[in-house]
Write a protein that holds these residues in place. Structure first.
Motif, short mmCIF file in Angstrom:
data_model
loop_
_atom_site.label_atom_id
_atom_site.label_comp_id
_atom_site.label_asym_id
_atom_site.label_seq_id
_atom_site.Cartn_x
_atom_site.Cartn_y
_atom_site.Cartn_z
N SER A 116 88.48 25.35 48.81
CA SER A 116 89.83 24.11 48.81
C SER A 116 89.90 23.55 50.01
N ASN A 212 86.09 23.11 40.09
CA ASN A 212 86.71 24.44 41.19
C ASN A 212 88.10 24.93 40.51
N GLY A 213 88.19 26.03 41.79
CA GLY A 213 88.85 27.33 40.94
C GLY A 213 88.20 28.59 39.50
N GLY A 216 87.96 31.76 41.30
CA GLY A 216 88.67 32.11 42.63
C GLY A 216 89.09 31.60 43.81
N GLY A 217 89.79 31.97 44.44
CA GLY A 217 90.26 31.82 45.55
C GLY A 217 89.42 32.54 47.09
#
Length: 277
Positions: A116, A212-213, A216-217
């Motif tokens: 992100s 996206n995602g 995970g982060g």
């Protein structure tokens, strides 16, 4: 997995060694004063031999370390050695910063994944400041403290013995979002320059290929010449250093998957250049 020094043991040993050298104590003289052999002290400083809280305090007192700093080192010595190190972020500066910098500067290879945002090691000062201000979690002096700490971490990029670094950046992180066009232009320029740095590989993860995602982060996967890997995951109020073998296999698998899905270096550079124009 064979028994090797943990990240906590290596960090603790390196800290004791740093204080000893700063106090200008030789290994032999310090070991004699502590009633240890030079070999024992050397193994403690390399993380290969454990050391009790009492002897940690004895070492640091011998080296003339202030009480507040002794307590900080003792907190590291008392952490659990179970494969997970949870570090709280305090109001002055993230508690994990010293530990993170130790791991970064001793790693041989580091893989970064950021879905992100621009990774901290590649953020411009204005980008980092705008990001922290928008978050609204810290007062202005706390923001500046964190911006400067982030810039301090970036010294790693200029070290002669820096690790080989590979950055996997999801394309959604490059959208203007909350930032002005000037900030994003400067940030994209830095990324393009970084593409040409030695031991620095930037790979864009295309939005049309990787939702996206799905992975995970953000995380870092750090490898070492003589030790087991360490994964680092940062949250809002805590950070975690992971050495559990099962979890490390998962993170290694994600890195391998990203390497197969991300754009090659040359194509990533071309796409960055197109975004910057």
């Amino acid at each position: 997995m064979s028994r090797k020094p943990t990240g906590r043991a290596r960090e603790l040993g390196a800290t004791l060694r740093r204080y000893r050298l700063a106090a200008e104590w030789t290994e032999i003289n310090a070991a004699r004063s502590l009633r240890l052999s030079a070999c024992q002290l050397s193994r403690i400083e390399s993380g290969e031999r454990g050391i009790s809280d009492v002897n940690v305090a004895r070492c640091l007192t011998l080296y003339g370390v202030a009480v507040e700093e002794i307590n900080e080192v003792l907190a590291v010595a008392r952490e659990a050695n179970d494969g997970y190190r949870l570090k709280a972020h305090n109001d002055k500066l993230p508690d994990e910063l010293r530990t993170l910098m130790h791991h970064e500067t001793t790693a041989s290879h580091i893989d970064f994944f950021e879905p992100s945002l621009i990774p901290g090691l590649l953020q411009t000062e204005d980008y980092a400041r705008a990001l922290l201000r928008w978050g609204g979690l810290f007062p202005e002096d706390g923001i500046e403290l964190r911006v400067q700490a982030r810039m301090e971490r970036q010294r790693l990029l200029r070290c002669d013995r820096r690790p080989v670094m590979r950055f996997f950046i999801h394309e959604t992180a490059l959208a203007p979002q909350i930032f002005s066009s000037e900030i994003m232009e400067e940030q994209l320029l830095l990324l393009m320059l970084a593409c040409n740095w030695r031991d620095c590989e930037i790979r864009l993860v295309p939005a049309e290929t990787v939702p996206n995602g799905v992975f995970g982060g953000p995380f870092m996967f750090m490898r070492y010449a003589d030790y087991h890997p360490v994964a680092y995951v940062e949250n809002i109020r805590t950070s975690e250093f992971i050495e559990d073998a099962t979890d490390l296999r998962v993170y290694r698998s994600i890195v391998n998957r990203l390497a197969s899905l991300a754009l090659p270096e040359g194509e990533s550079r071309e796409r960055l250049a197109a975004m910057a124009t």
